[in-house]
Enzyme design. Structure first.
Site, PDB file in Angstrom:
ATOM      1  N   PHE A   1      44.190  12.448  44.755  1.00  0.00           N
ATOM      2  CA  PHE A   1      45.558  12.861  45.354  1.00  0.00           C
ATOM      3  C   PHE A   1      45.945  14.422  45.486  1.00  0.00           C
ATOM      4  O   PHE A   1      47.011  14.476  45.773  1.00  0.00           O
ATOM      5  CB  PHE A   1      46.634  11.957  44.992  1.00  0.00           C
ATOM      6  CG  PHE A   1      46.543  10.403  45.046  1.00  0.00           C
ATOM      7  CD1 PHE A   1      45.827   9.793  46.034  1.00  0.00           C
ATOM      8  CD2 PHE A   1      46.949   9.717  43.992  1.00  0.00           C
ATOM      9  CE1 PHE A   1      45.504   8.501  46.151  1.00  0.00           C
ATOM     10  CE2 PHE A   1      46.809   8.278  44.051  1.00  0.00           C
ATOM     11  CZ  PHE A   1      46.289   7.577  44.959  1.00  0.00           C
ATOM     12  N   SER A   2      44.829  15.082  45.311  1.00  0.00           N
ATOM     13  CA  SER A   2      45.409  16.464  44.972  1.00  0.00           C
ATOM     14  C   SER A   2      44.364  17.573  45.329  1.00  0.00           C
ATOM     15  O   SER A   2      44.885  18.816  45.302  1.00  0.00           O
ATOM     16  CB  SER A   2      45.614  16.571  43.295  1.00  0.00           C
ATOM     17  OG  SER A   2      44.517  16.172  42.767  1.00  0.00           O
ATOM     18  N   CYS A   3      43.434  17.347  46.030  1.00  0.00           N
ATOM     19  CA  CYS A   3      42.521  18.406  46.456  1.00  0.00           C
ATOM     20  C   CYS A   3      43.335  19.461  47.700  1.00  0.00           C
ATOM     21  O   CYS A   3      43.619  18.763  48.653  1.00  0.00           O
ATOM     22  CB  CYS A   3      41.125  18.069  46.987  1.00  0.00           C
ATOM     23  SG  CYS A   3      40.096  19.271  47.666  1.00  0.00           S
TER      24      CYS A   3
ATOM     25  N   THR B   1      44.070  22.176  41.317  1.00  0.00           N
ATOM     26  CA  THR B   1      44.272  23.588  41.635  1.00  0.00           C
ATOM     27  C   THR B   1      45.326  23.874  42.599  1.00  0.00           C
ATOM     28  O   THR B   1      45.955  22.959  43.042  1.00  0.00           O
ATOM     29  CB  THR B   1      43.013  24.086  42.355  1.00  0.00           C
ATOM     30  OG1 THR B   1      42.648  23.218  43.538  1.00  0.00           O
ATOM     31  CG2 THR B   1      41.689  24.095  41.605  1.00  0.00           C
TER      32      THR B   1
ATOM     33  N   CYS C   1      50.658  55.577  19.620  1.00  0.00           N
ATOM     34  CA  CYS C   1      50.248  55.413  21.123  1.00  0.00           C
ATOM     35  C   CYS C   1      51.490  55.588  21.864  1.00  0.00           C
ATOM     36  O   CYS C   1      51.494  56.166  23.072  1.00  0.00           O
ATOM     37  CB  CYS C   1      49.207  54.500  21.864  1.00  0.00           C
ATOM     38  SG  CYS C   1      50.212  52.661  21.727  1.00  0.00           S
TER      39      CYS C   1
ATOM     40  N   CYS D   1      68.649  46.966  19.849  1.00  0.00           N
ATOM     41  CA  CYS D   1      67.517  45.847  20.280  1.00  0.00           C
ATOM     42  C   CYS D   1      68.100  44.563  20.478  1.00  0.00           C
ATOM     43  O   CYS D   1      68.987  44.214  19.593  1.00  0.00           O
ATOM     44  CB  CYS D   1      66.708  45.859  18.905  1.00  0.00           C
ATOM     45  SG  CYS D   1      65.173  44.703  18.864  1.00  0.00           S
TER      46      CYS D   1
END
Length: 507
Positions: A232-234, A299, A445, A475
């Site tokens: 249910f998600s492509c 995705t 650095c 701080c």
């Protein structure tokens, strides 16, 4: 010194992680340096060190491995091996990490030899690929989504963004479903079950209507699938009304879950889309439709890499592109958020959660399990590094479980949920945790100063010896400096101090 964690990659960024690596072939002691380096890459230093002999045989070696390196000797192989022998191995809390019995678990009552499955995608799309993955040690596969309609893919269809070490941090695809016929895929299932009866087959399916969902479910069960995963998600479908279009409408999720249930009695997992504000409505709908579990996440809809000359985003298909699915390690925080949401929902209690989204190492997998996932699925990391990553997924997780005294992998599932809240309202705000500086490893650095001045609260400056000094009155304990330090010379002090007290003006 090479420190622990995924930060190791910056020391190994010149390594190509070769197939049949030449360094392995010339090692006079057959120590498999390539495999050890790969284990470090995937945060499994313990698993690498435990396989070394007691004696540090690399110390006096002329390092033919470095001469054979395809990267021109730019990989500090001997240094890596000595790091494992001299710093990691002496600190090991146990002698072996290969006892995989502790990884045995189950998915909706079906035994799994370990919690690791291939996610539904190209990595599990034919018999040969699944067979090789099973031989490598994967417990099962969510087979590439089966459908009853023709699939035609675009070319090219992948794109990526990269981290500083050269690995793919984010990955985009515009690929769709299986381009084999239903009959061809059923034949693959039968052959896999015949030759690998103990492996788990999760049949991912997608239908266009109730009848197709029911029929695909029936055929998958009859041909050997152990469980179903409803896609249910492509986000990449050519036709409207499919994939994530369904996952965004709970009523459709319930309707098609029920349709699939009518065709099969085996467990059903609904694979849900992250392209929503909250996943629970669709998850509850899947439960109402008859689902036994949930898979998350698929995705995320995305665009990337717009070409400054052609103005076309990637992948460029004859001058056109499209929104596609974003995956890879970069999406893990989003995936964890959705998995935790589902695991904390009391209405979903008892459903199996199969977690995915950016898993590369055993630590990634553990995070999903701590937030409620009972099984883990992987795609993008396999596409980049191959099925062989299962070695370190299993070894690293097994070592962790033994070291912590757990009896079975399921014991860790959900242990991190009590610490998670939907909002920041529940967080304590009366104290500050100041950063702690290791001035012996600091190289001066000034990166911490730059970030604190321009992105923080102007609380750090360098003294005449180029070492950081903290102005505790300024701080606020945000820890930006901890994150940006390239030598990991700043950490949390661990001490909570009342904001009314504070530290001396300099620390």
């Amino acid at each position: 010194m090479i420190p622990g964690g995924k930060g190791n990659r910056k020391y190994l960024q010149n390594c190509a992680l070769c197939l049949d690596a030449p360094c392995d072939k010339v090692c006079p002691k057959a120590l498999e340096p390539a495999r050890k380096i790969r284990s470090i890459w995937f945060e499994n230093e313990n698993g690498a060190a435990v396989r070394l002999p007691q004696e540090n045989v690399c110390a006096a070696c002329e390092a033919p491995c470095e001469s054979a390196c395809l990267m021109g000797g730019e990989v500090p192989i001997r240094k890596v091996m000595q790091f494992l022998a001299e710093q990691v191995k002496p600190e090991l809390g146990q002698a072996v990490a290969d006892d995989e019995a502790i990884l045995q678990t189950e998915l909706c009552g079906i035994p799994l030899e370990n919690p690791f499955l291939l996610a539904s995608s190209v990595v599990g799309s034919n018999y040969d690929m699944c067979a090789r993955a099973f031989e490598a040690g994967w417990a099962g596969v969510s087979f590439k989504t089966i459908c009853a309609f023709p699939i035609r893919e675009a070319s090219p269809r992948f794109s990526a963004i990269y981290s500083a070490d050269g690995s793919m941090m984010g990955f985009k695809n515009i690929e769709q479903l299986s381009d084999h016929s239903v009959a061809e895929n059923m034949a693959i299932f039968r052959q896999l079950k015949k030759n690998y009866p103990q492996k788990f087959i999760l049949a991912s399916i997608m239908g266009r209507n109730d009848e197709e969902w029911t029929e695909l479910s029936r055929q998958c069960q009859e041909n050997g699938a152990d469980a179903l995963e409803l896609n249910f998600s492509c986000p990449n479908m050519m036709e409207e009304g499919l994939g994530s279009d369904i996952g965004q409408v709970p009523a459709l999720v319930e309707r098609f879950t029920a349709a699939a249930r009518r065709g099969a009695s085996i467990p059903i997992l609904a694979k849900l889309t992250p392209n929503v504000a909250r996943m629970s409505p669709a998850a509850e709908a899947a439960l109402n439709g008859g689902a036994d579990g949930l898979s998350a996440i698929n995705t995320i809809k995305s665009l990337m890499a717009v070409n400054p000359d052609t103005y076309v985003s990637s992948p460029d298909v004859h001058g056109r592109s499209a929104v596609g699915g974003y995956s890879g390690n970069a999406v893990k925080p989003i995936a964890l958020r959705f998995v935790a949401e589902l695991a904390q929902n009391p209405k979903l209690r008892g459903l199996h959660l199969s977690g995915m989204g950016g898993v590369e190492s055993w630590r990634d997998a553990l995070e999903f399990m701590l937030l409620g996932a009972g099984s883990i699925q992987v795609t993008t990391a396999v596409m980049q590094y191959g099925y062989r990553i299962i070695e370190d997924l299993k070894s690293g997780l097994a070592y962790y479980l033994h070291e912590k005294g757990f009896r079975q992998v399921h014991d860790v599932v959900g242990l991190g949920l009590d610490s998670v809240s939907d909002t920041t309202d529940t967080l304590e705000r009366g104290t500050i945790v100041y950063p702690k500086f290791n001035r012996k490893t600091c190289i001066g650095c000034g990166r911490c100063v730059i970030s604190c001045m321009d992105g923080g609260h102007q609380a750090i400056f360098l003294n005449e010896g180029r070492r950081p000094i903290l102005n505790a009155k300024k701080c606020v304990g945000c820890h930006l400096c901890v994150l940006v330090c390239p030598t990991e010379s700043i950490c949390s002090s661990g001490k909570r101090i009342s904001q009314d007290k504070g530290l001396p003006s300099e620390a």
